[in-house]
Design an enzyme around this catalytic site. Sequence first.
Site, short mmCIF file in Angstrom:
data_model
loop_
_atom_site.label_atom_id
_atom_site.label_comp_id
_atom_site.label_asym_id
_atom_site.label_seq_id
_atom_site.Cartn_x
_atom_site.Cartn_y
_atom_site.Cartn_z
N SER A 1 5.45 16.39 0.18
CA SER A 1 5.24 17.19 -1.03
C SER A 1 5.41 18.68 -0.77
O SER A 1 5.96 19.41 -1.61
CB SER A 1 3.85 16.91 -1.61
OG SER A 1 3.71 15.55 -1.92
N HIS B 1 1.10 21.87 -1.39
CA HIS B 1 2.06 22.18 -2.46
C HIS B 1 2.24 23.69 -2.59
O HIS B 1 3.37 24.19 -2.67
CB HIS B 1 1.58 21.61 -3.79
CG HIS B 1 1.47 20.12 -3.80
ND1 HIS B 1 0.93 19.42 -4.84
CD2 HIS B 1 1.85 19.18 -2.88
CE1 HIS B 1 0.97 18.12 -4.58
NE2 HIS B 1 1.51 17.96 -3.39
#
Length: 406
Positions: A213, A265
């Site tokens: 991610s 993220h």
Amino acid sequence: MDSKIEIKVTNPKNGDKVVHSVRPGHATSPSPSSQPSQSSDGRRRRQGQGNRGREGQHAGRLIDFMPFKKWVPWMIPGFVLVNIFLFMITMYINNCPKNSKKCVGSFLGRFSFQPFKENPLLGPSSSTLEKMGALEVSKVVKSRQAWRMISCIWLHAGVFHILANMLSLLFIGIRLEQEFGFVRIGMLYLIAGFGGSILSSLFIQTGISVGASGALFGLLGSMLSELITNWTIYSNKFAALLTLVLVIVINLAMGILPHVDNFAHIGGFISGFLLGFVFLIRPQFGYVSQKKVPPGYIAPSRKPKHKTYQYVLWVCSLILLIAGFAIGLILLLRGVNLNEHCSWCHYMSCIPTPLWSCKNRQVYCQSTEFGKSLNLTCISNGKSEIYPLTEENTSQVQQLCSKLCG
């Protein structure tokens, strides 16, 4: 004979200078005004439209051109295959039937999944992921296993996890590799993933973390900075900017759910955003490389390859990137927990609601060895269980404890 030249028009208005074809015995003359056409990727292009006769078809018309080279994407599909292969290896090593009484998909044999209570994503146990190279801060800091900050981006916690990440990687990565090539996008992917691991380690220092991610958000961040630094070559700028910002905000907002490492993220996005100014810079609109102009053509007036603001963004981004990585690594290797210096930062990763809690549920067991048996007692519920004492069970005490207290 028709040919193609990589050029850009100075300004999409009547009277712009363009490259004309010149044949022996023919003089050059201004071409009729032409209407700008828009390519499928949103960049402005101009295609020549002049009076075409049988004899003067090649001499007086404007040349259709290709602004940038299109690369054949092979690295991103290769990354997807590597992630899938490593997930299969992880499941093979996990061997659920050997370590658990109840497995999901037992017909798959040693590729079957851990029970839903232990891993609802249809995947391996946390101890197996730790063996494979998951990000575990204590091992990075105390054992100096910094390689885990890269290896973790190739591992996934389950089928649902890898499916979501690989579809996103194909959707985002192939377009970028076509535009900028495998070298720049490959470096951007790895460095952004590393940046996500650094920020994650500074805030989430319990448990393990895996997934691509952070690298994926790095690609999203680079798309935003690429739009900004190459602003002059886009036609529908604000529509592209609004769409991209909306996609980024939605994805970051999903990170406030529990059990999602939003710090990875954010770290990957910031790293990718800065890297985009460094790796994805384009020549300004109107620049013509003299090497691309063959003999017999008249090139427009020469312009600098890049605008001043592009150079400024390039230098500032590179400085911020190097400084950020250096400071982050120093703090991490010193064992600094940034939550102690920022009382509200944990809300960036998870916001508690009546529907869920953001607190990590810690489980503790008391273990006692009797000959060749291991007795575990869960402190929270008092349950006890005796396991055969093997090297494998000794290394999986935390996993056995979690199942006992679950």
